[in-house]
Every structure is written in C-alpha cells, then in structure tokens.
Design a protein around this motif. Sequence first.
Motif, PDB file in Angstrom:
ATOM      1  N   GLY A  42       0.880   3.892  -0.608  1.00 13.89           N
ATOM      2  CA  GLY A  42      -0.269   3.428   0.162  1.00 13.89           C
ATOM      3  C   GLY A  42      -1.244   2.677  -0.723  1.00 13.89           C
ATOM      4  N   THR A  43      -2.513   3.036  -0.656  1.00 13.09           N
ATOM      5  CA  THR A  43      -3.526   2.366  -1.472  1.00 13.09           C
ATOM      6  C   THR A  43      -3.557   2.891  -2.911  1.00 13.09           C
ATOM      7  N   ASP A 165      -9.532   2.593   0.920  1.00 14.27           N
ATOM      8  CA  ASP A 165      -9.255   3.588   1.956  1.00 14.27           C
ATOM      9  C   ASP A 165      -8.497   4.739   1.305  1.00 14.27           C
ATOM     10  N   GLY A 186      -0.694   7.626  10.119  1.00 12.37           N
ATOM     11  CA  GLY A 186      -0.746   6.449   9.256  1.00 12.37           C
ATOM     12  C   GLY A 186      -1.240   6.728   7.855  1.00 12.37           C
ATOM     13  N   ARG A 187      -1.358   8.022   7.502  1.00 11.70           N
ATOM     14  CA  ARG A 187      -1.847   8.377   6.176  1.00 11.70           C
ATOM     15  C   ARG A 187      -0.833   9.255   5.451  1.00 11.70           C
ATOM     16  N   ARG A 215       4.296  12.445   3.820  1.00  8.97           N
ATOM     17  CA  ARG A 215       4.000  11.438   4.842  1.00  8.97           C
ATOM     18  C   ARG A 215       4.705  11.828   6.129  1.00  8.97           C
ATOM     19  N   ARG A 236      -4.408   5.647   2.968  1.00  7.49           N
ATOM     20  CA  ARG A 236      -3.827   4.890   4.070  1.00  7.49           C
ATOM     21  C   ARG A 236      -2.505   4.298   3.608  1.00  7.49           C
TER      22      ARG A 236
END
Length: 238
Positions: A42-43, A165, A186-187, A215, A236
């Motif tokens: 993710g981020t 995020d 979604g995280r 996830r 995210r």
Amino acid sequence: MIIIRLPETIYQAHGTIENGTFHGRWHFAFDQYYDPEYERFGTLRVFNDDTLSPGATWPLHPHRDNEVVTYCAAGEFRHADEHGKGGILKKGWVQHTTVGRGMFHSEINNLPDAPLRFLQMWFIPAIRGSEPKVEQKAVEQAERTNRFLPLVSNIHAQALPILSDALVFSCFLQKGKAVNYHLDSGRGAYLYVLEGGPVEVDGHRLPALAAAKIRDEAGFKVQAQADAELLLVDVRLL
C-alpha cells in the motif's frame, strides 16, 4: 489473508558506517535489497529495523518526497538535519518527518556505550514538494499497555499527523492479554513483533522479529503468550 514472515525470511544487511557498524532487518525493497513480492505494501514503502553500534552515525544523506516515521526500540536515537537541528528519541518515542521538497539528515546513536535500535518507515506522500518538517512525541509504556496506541495518524487527535494515508500504532501486550483490530475495506495491516512474545494472530504464531501482512480481512485478534512489544501499520492499499 494473513501472510506470516518469520525472522529468517526477512533480509538482513550489515555494514560499516561513521564511527561504527550497523545491522539491518529490511522488510521491503531498500538499497541493494530487492524482492518483487515485497516492493511495498500500500502506501508503505520502507520498513527497516536497524541497530547501530555505540556512538555510530549514519552520516548526512539526502531524501526527497518521503513521509518518514522513526520509532526508537532501544537506546537513544538522535536526528540531525544539515543545520544540526533534530531531536532525541528514547525507547517507545516516535518522530515524524515530512521530507517534502528535500532535506539532508543523519541518524545518530546518541549513546557512546550502548547500541541503538530504531525502526524507520517510509510512506508515499499524498502531496509532493511540501515544506520539510520534523516533530516528535514522547510515549511511556503505560500509555500503550494492552492497547494499540496511535502514534501517527490523521484521525486521532493526540497522534502526530502525516501527509499520507497511513496510521502507525504501538502496543505493549502483556502475557495472556489480547487486543482486537478492525480493518476498513481497502486497507491492509503490517504487524511486527519488536521483542518478546510469541503472539498469536488469528491462530498464526509469531515469535520475536516476525511479521504478519494482513489484507482482505475485516479485522484480527492478537493474543500474547508472553509479554510482547508490537508495532502496527495500517495503510490504504494501492
């Protein structure tokens, strides 16, 4: 889906730096380490667990457009930019840096007679070219005992804000205790056992220095079989 990363599967690096040496456990692609399965999550781009020998310094080096979170796991961490400005972290304390349009900085073992262990996490910024900024927070063990304490977050008033995020939590989980964590759609979550344990994550056993990448789950439960220090990153998914 819960993927367990045992300590022996996490890349380890060794090297000589100014006034000493370092040992690193690098969870995602960094420097000479590259693994397409763990390029990022993710981020979250970087998750490094580094130990510096007494008095050692990672000399000044440049960065640009990163959101950096530093957590001191043992010893004393000192941060300094090209102007000599920075701050000192003790065990359990946290620092957030917006690198933005660019800065030079160094990571320093502030103690001449004890090793320094610190976690450094890099996140993809939501805004590029921001004004560089450094802020930090002192955290005592009682504050994070048997709960996920928000250290860095844009939705928790007492946490340090971040231009990404992402959320970062710490927890000192006592033997026999458990904590639950909810994951929004979604995280994803990245859980790391800094020391102690083992802990169980929905039936999966994690010893010290193991991690779980989580996830497509609505949440999970962490149960301590022995006292454990934990870090949790909630991001995210991209």
